[in-house]
Design a protein around this motif. Structure first.
Motif, PDB file in Angstrom:
ATOM      1  N   HIS A  46      30.192  33.483  37.625  1.00  0.00           N
ATOM      2  CA  HIS A  46      31.197  33.481  38.844  1.00  0.00           C
ATOM      3  C   HIS A  46      30.523  32.776  39.933  1.00  0.00           C
ATOM      4  O   HIS A  46      29.482  33.207  40.095  1.00  0.00           O
ATOM      5  CB  HIS A  46      30.909  34.611  38.939  1.00  0.00           C
ATOM      6  CG  HIS A  46      32.347  35.717  39.414  1.00  0.00           C
ATOM      7  ND1 HIS A  46      33.508  35.010  39.280  1.00  0.00           N
ATOM      8  CD2 HIS A  46      32.298  35.885  41.155  1.00  0.00           C
ATOM      9  CE1 HIS A  46      34.177  35.654  40.488  1.00  0.00           C
ATOM     10  NE2 HIS A  46      33.122  36.204  41.420  1.00  0.00           N
ATOM     11  N   ILE A  47      31.901  32.863  40.819  1.00  0.00           N
ATOM     12  CA  ILE A  47      31.708  31.570  42.075  1.00  0.00           C
ATOM     13  C   ILE A  47      31.841  32.666  43.423  1.00  0.00           C
ATOM     14  O   ILE A  47      33.213  33.156  42.663  1.00  0.00           O
ATOM     15  CB  ILE A  47      31.593  30.208  42.732  1.00  0.00           C
ATOM     16  CG1 ILE A  47      30.301  30.212  41.241  1.00  0.00           C
ATOM     17  CG2 ILE A  47      31.183  30.279  43.252  1.00  0.00           C
ATOM     18  CD1 ILE A  47      30.453  28.222  41.884  1.00  0.00           C
ATOM     19  N   GLY A  69      26.694  33.584  43.836  1.00  0.00           N
ATOM     20  CA  GLY A  69      27.132  33.767  42.651  1.00  0.00           C
ATOM     21  C   GLY A  69      26.411  34.557  42.141  1.00  0.00           C
ATOM     22  O   GLY A  69      25.584  35.359  42.078  1.00  0.00           O
ATOM     23  N   GLU A  75      25.121  22.215  46.586  1.00  0.00           N
ATOM     24  CA  GLU A  75      26.065  21.068  46.938  1.00  0.00           C
ATOM     25  C   GLU A  75      27.071  21.396  45.361  1.00  0.00           C
ATOM     26  O   GLU A  75      26.285  20.959  44.770  1.00  0.00           O
ATOM     27  CB  GLU A  75      27.015  19.829  47.739  1.00  0.00           C
ATOM     28  CG  GLU A  75      25.899  20.169  49.597  1.00  0.00           C
ATOM     29  CD  GLU A  75      25.945  19.169  50.124  1.00  0.00           C
ATOM     30  OE1 GLU A  75      26.657  17.371  49.252  1.00  0.00           O
ATOM     31  OE2 GLU A  75      25.047  18.889  50.927  1.00  0.00           O
ATOM     32  N   ASP A  76      28.664  21.351  45.638  1.00  0.00           N
ATOM     33  CA  ASP A  76      29.277  20.915  44.407  1.00  0.00           C
ATOM     34  C   ASP A  76      28.989  21.931  43.475  1.00  0.00           C
ATOM     35  O   ASP A  76      28.635  21.486  42.098  1.00  0.00           O
ATOM     36  CB  ASP A  76      29.664  19.511  44.339  1.00  0.00           C
ATOM     37  CG  ASP A  76      29.752  18.832  45.091  1.00  0.00           C
ATOM     38  OD1 ASP A  76      30.565  19.509  45.805  1.00  0.00           O
ATOM     39  OD2 ASP A  76      29.040  17.979  45.332  1.00  0.00           O
ATOM     40  N   VAL A  77      28.227  22.990  43.715  1.00  0.00           N
ATOM     41  CA  VAL A  77      27.896  23.509  42.427  1.00  0.00           C
ATOM     42  C   VAL A  77      29.175  24.808  41.679  1.00  0.00           C
ATOM     43  O   VAL A  77      29.816  24.811  42.891  1.00  0.00           O
ATOM     44  CB  VAL A  77      27.085  25.052  42.909  1.00  0.00           C
ATOM     45  CG1 VAL A  77      27.476  25.981  41.210  1.00  0.00           C
ATOM     46  CG2 VAL A  77      25.412  24.794  43.079  1.00  0.00           C
ATOM     47  N   LYS A  78      29.474  24.861  40.631  1.00  0.00           N
ATOM     48  CA  LYS A  78      30.912  25.061  39.344  1.00  0.00           C
ATOM     49  C   LYS A  78      30.347  26.582  38.807  1.00  0.00           C
ATOM     50  O   LYS A  78      29.526  25.749  38.365  1.00  0.00           O
ATOM     51  CB  LYS A  78      31.723  23.792  38.827  1.00  0.00           C
ATOM     52  CG  LYS A  78      32.129  23.263  40.205  1.00  0.00           C
ATOM     53  CD  LYS A  78      32.957  21.918  39.461  1.00  0.00           C
ATOM     54  CE  LYS A  78      32.876  20.404  40.387  1.00  0.00           C
ATOM     55  NZ  LYS A  78      31.880  20.037  40.504  1.00  0.00           N
ATOM     56  N   GLU A  79      31.209  26.439  38.226  1.00  0.00           N
ATOM     57  CA  GLU A  79      30.789  28.350  37.267  1.00  0.00           C
ATOM     58  C   GLU A  79      30.908  26.853  35.870  1.00  0.00           C
ATOM     59  O   GLU A  79      31.487  26.038  35.489  1.00  0.00           O
ATOM     60  CB  GLU A  79      32.248  28.870  36.855  1.00  0.00           C
ATOM     61  CG  GLU A  79      32.540  29.791  38.137  1.00  0.00           C
ATOM     62  CD  GLU A  79      33.472  31.165  37.758  1.00  0.00           C
ATOM     63  OE1 GLU A  79      34.096  31.144  36.678  1.00  0.00           O
ATOM     64  OE2 GLU A  79      34.145  32.093  38.456  1.00  0.00           O
ATOM     65  N   ASP A 138      27.855  25.418  35.547  1.00  0.00           N
ATOM     66  CA  ASP A 138      27.067  24.726  35.922  1.00  0.00           C
ATOM     67  C   ASP A 138      25.401  25.568  35.430  1.00  0.00           C
ATOM     68  O   ASP A 138      25.405  26.986  35.875  1.00  0.00           O
ATOM     69  CB  ASP A 138      26.829  24.262  37.199  1.00  0.00           C
ATOM     70  CG  ASP A 138      27.770  23.280  37.525  1.00  0.00           C
ATOM     71  OD1 ASP A 138      28.505  22.391  36.628  1.00  0.00           O
ATOM     72  OD2 ASP A 138      28.233  22.950  38.959  1.00  0.00           O
ATOM     73  N   LYS A 180      20.563  22.003  41.118  1.00  0.00           N
ATOM     74  CA  LYS A 180      21.319  21.728  39.647  1.00  0.00           C
ATOM     75  C   LYS A 180      20.885  20.666  38.907  1.00  0.00           C
ATOM     76  O   LYS A 180      19.781  19.649  38.734  1.00  0.00           O
ATOM     77  CB  LYS A 180      22.822  20.674  40.015  1.00  0.00           C
ATOM     78  CG  LYS A 180      23.852  22.108  40.193  1.00  0.00           C
ATOM     79  CD  LYS A 180      25.167  20.689  40.640  1.00  0.00           C
ATOM     80  CE  LYS A 180      25.971  19.943  39.855  1.00  0.00           C
ATOM     81  NZ  LYS A 180      26.931  19.808  40.197  1.00  0.00           N
TER      82      LYS A 180
END
Length: 77
Positions: free
Chosen positions: A11-12, A17, A34-38, A40, A52
């Motif tokens: 979750h972000i 998160g 940068e650019d972390v998504k659920e 990952d 990451k």
């Protein structure tokens, strides 16, 4: 020496998160990556995601830790 632990971001919310550390969910900071998504995987050090990583790399780390733990259970150090 530092220790970073792999975790899956579940979750972000802004710069924060929630990450799954093998069944344990903890709040982490996402400021440094940068650019972390659920979904990952990240390496976490003292509550901060620092890098990451790919899922297969996280699974390899978990596998190695499991082998080390098994060695301790059978009298290893």
């Amino acid at each position: 020496m530092c220790l970073a632990v792999p975790a899956k971001v579940v979750h972000i919310e802004g710069k924060f998160g929630k990450a799954d550390f093998g069944g344990v969910i903890r709040k982490i900071r996402l400021d440094l990556v940068e650019d972390v998504k659920e979904g990952d995987y990240v390496l976490v050090h003292v509550g901060f995601a620092i890098e990451k990583i790919e899922e297969d790399e996280a699974m390899e780390i978990y596998r190695i830790w499991s082998e080390l733990k098994e060695g301790e259970e059978y009298g290893g150090r």
